[in-house]
Scaffold this motif. Structure first.
Motif, PDB file in Angstrom:
ATOM      1  N   LYS A 224       0.826  -1.201   0.000  1.00 43.81           N
ATOM      2  CA  LYS A 224       0.000   0.000   0.000  1.00 43.81           C
ATOM      3  C   LYS A 224       0.865   1.259   0.000  1.00 43.81           C
ATOM      4  O   LYS A 224       0.563   2.232  -0.683  1.00 43.81           O
ATOM      5  CB  LYS A 224      -0.911   0.001   1.226  1.00 43.81           C
ATOM      6  CG  LYS A 224      -1.924  -1.134   1.265  1.00 43.81           C
ATOM      7  CD  LYS A 224      -3.059  -0.869   0.313  1.00 43.81           C
ATOM      8  CE  LYS A 224      -4.179  -1.871   0.471  1.00 43.81           C
ATOM      9  NZ  LYS A 224      -5.336  -1.563  -0.361  1.00 43.81           N
ATOM     10  N   SER A 225       1.909   1.262   0.802  1.00 43.55           N
ATOM     11  CA  SER A 225       2.794   2.419   0.883  1.00 43.55           C
ATOM     12  C   SER A 225       4.103   2.004   1.523  1.00 43.55           C
ATOM     13  O   SER A 225       4.169   1.004   2.240  1.00 43.55           O
ATOM     14  CB  SER A 225       2.158   3.556   1.691  1.00 43.55           C
ATOM     15  OG  SER A 225       2.010   3.180   3.046  1.00 43.55           O
ATOM     16  N   CYS A 226       5.140   2.804   1.265  1.00 43.09           N
ATOM     17  CA  CYS A 226       6.434   2.585   1.914  1.00 43.09           C
ATOM     18  C   CYS A 226       7.194   3.903   1.887  1.00 43.09           C
ATOM     19  O   CYS A 226       7.301   4.546   0.836  1.00 43.09           O
ATOM     20  CB  CYS A 226       7.245   1.500   1.198  1.00 43.09           C
ATOM     21  SG  CYS A 226       8.860   1.172   1.992  1.00 43.09           S
ATOM     22  N   ALA A 227       7.688   4.338   3.041  1.00 42.67           N
ATOM     23  CA  ALA A 227       8.401   5.605   3.130  1.00 42.67           C
ATOM     24  C   ALA A 227       9.347   5.594   4.310  1.00 42.67           C
ATOM     25  O   ALA A 227       9.209   4.780   5.234  1.00 42.67           O
ATOM     26  CB  ALA A 227       7.398   6.763   3.269  1.00 42.67           C
ATOM     27  N   ILE A 228      10.316   6.502   4.272  1.00 41.29           N
ATOM     28  CA  ILE A 228      11.216   6.683   5.412  1.00 41.29           C
ATOM     29  C   ILE A 228      10.422   7.274   6.575  1.00 41.29           C
ATOM     30  O   ILE A 228       9.616   8.185   6.365  1.00 41.29           O
ATOM     31  CB  ILE A 228      12.391   7.595   5.035  1.00 41.29           C
ATOM     32  CG1 ILE A 228      13.267   6.923   3.978  1.00 41.29           C
ATOM     33  CG2 ILE A 228      13.219   7.954   6.260  1.00 41.29           C
ATOM     34  CD1 ILE A 228      14.399   7.796   3.466  1.00 41.29           C
ATOM     35  N   LYS A 229      10.595   6.746   7.758  1.00 36.26           N
ATOM     36  CA  LYS A 229       9.901   7.259   8.925  1.00 36.26           C
ATOM     37  C   LYS A 229      10.348   8.680   9.197  1.00 36.26           C
ATOM     38  O   LYS A 229      11.543   8.974   9.265  1.00 36.26           O
ATOM     39  CB  LYS A 229      10.178   6.365  10.146  1.00 36.26           C
ATOM     40  CG  LYS A 229       9.412   6.767  11.375  1.00 36.26           C
ATOM     41  CD  LYS A 229       9.696   5.822  12.536  1.00 36.26           C
ATOM     42  CE  LYS A 229       8.917   6.248  13.780  1.00 36.26           C
ATOM     43  NZ  LYS A 229       9.179   5.353  14.916  1.00 36.26           N
ATOM     44  N   THR A 230       9.384   9.560   9.384  1.00 37.68           N
ATOM     45  CA  THR A 230       9.702  10.977   9.525  1.00 37.68           C
ATOM     46  C   THR A 230       9.812  11.429  10.968  1.00 37.68           C
ATOM     47  O   THR A 230      10.456  12.426  11.266  1.00 37.68           O
ATOM     48  CB  THR A 230       8.648  11.847   8.825  1.00 37.68           C
ATOM     49  OG1 THR A 230       7.342  11.522   9.352  1.00 37.68           O
ATOM     50  CG2 THR A 230       8.663  11.592   7.325  1.00 37.68           C
ATOM     51  N   THR A 231       9.153  10.735  11.900  1.00 38.35           N
ATOM     52  CA  THR A 231       9.210  11.151  13.305  1.00 38.35           C
ATOM     53  C   THR A 231       9.561   9.971  14.174  1.00 38.35           C
ATOM     54  O   THR A 231       9.396   8.820  13.778  1.00 38.35           O
ATOM     55  CB  THR A 231       7.845  11.699  13.768  1.00 38.35           C
ATOM     56  OG1 THR A 231       6.811  10.719  13.526  1.00 38.35           O
ATOM     57  CG2 THR A 231       7.509  12.969  13.005  1.00 38.35           C
TER      58      THR A 231
END
Length: 231
Positions: A224-231
């Motif tokens: 569904k989604s994949c991204a670098i964790k921002t917090t």
């Protein structure tokens, strides 16, 4: 006082289950999917006893209110449950009866859920905390214990999520390192936090977050989604 059921419902229609949004990025390849880990032995059902060893349930006499039509019932018909130590509730179109134990339980649930909402106010689905057991609620998003079997089960999904990320983002390629934790929503939806690093020796470890669905579909893993964790 023993009862056959703690809650009686008449004329109550259960809402239809929310449909799952199947949109998202699907991966054409079919990686080998590890089976979901078995339940711990203490959660497995006990072996069924042979018929000759099964005890026959005792038939209880019906309460007087159980012989009445629903439209003829009054709250006074349930006064026998007022001081019962077990919570009891009866719901019909004209009234809702709760005994003292049920009223006390409702108050405890209200307090527990208020604390839960306060603690989870700013949390994402990736950091969801357990819903209080006293609430009796099922479903929703909650954490899963990260066992070795579950880590093995989720690793192929992390690899696919990272492949998607590398393909869609200009910059260095990342390689998978390890699963950190996961939360789960019924229907096979996992919200996974995992570690990855650039394909450079001694590069720092970076946290990623991926929403995936692992289900009896084709392909069995949907990103569904994949991204670098921002917090």
């Amino acid at each position: 006082m023993s009862k056959g059921s703690n809650t009686c419902l008449f004329g109550v229609i259960r809402p239809a289950a929310d449909s799952c949004d199947e949109r998202g990025k699907s991966v054409k390849s079919k990686p080998e999917l590890q089976p979901e880990p078995e339940l711990p032995s203490e959660l497995k059902s006990e072996p069924e006893l042979p018929p000759e060893l099964k005890s026959q349930p005792k038939q209880r006499e019906k309460y007087e209110w159980e012989s009445k039509r629903v439209e003829d019932l009054e709250m006074s018909d349930f006064s026998m449950f007022d001081d019962d130590i077990e919570p009891f509730m009866f719901i019909c179109a004209r009234f809702i009866y709760k005994n003292k134990a049920q009223i006390q339980k409702d108050k405890e649930i209200e307090v527990a859920m208020a604390e839960y909402r306060e603690c989870s106010r700013n949390l994402s689905v990736f950091d969801a905390i357990p819903v209080p057991k006293i609430s009796g609620k099922c479903g929703g998003v909650g954490p899963l214990p990260m066992t070795d079997d579950r880590r093995l089960f989720l690793t192929p999904a992390c690899h696919l999520a990272l492949d998607n990320y590398n393909a869609e983002n200009q910059g260095p390629n990342f390689v998978f390192v390890d699963v950190v934790k996961t939360t789960y929503r019924p229907g096979g939806f996992y919200y996974i936090t995992f570690q990855a690093q650039e394909e450079i020796p001694n590069s720092p470890v970076i946290a990623f977050q991926a929403e995936v669905r692992i289900w009896r579909t084709d392909p069995p893993i949907i990103i569904k989604s994949c991204a670098i964790k921002t917090t």
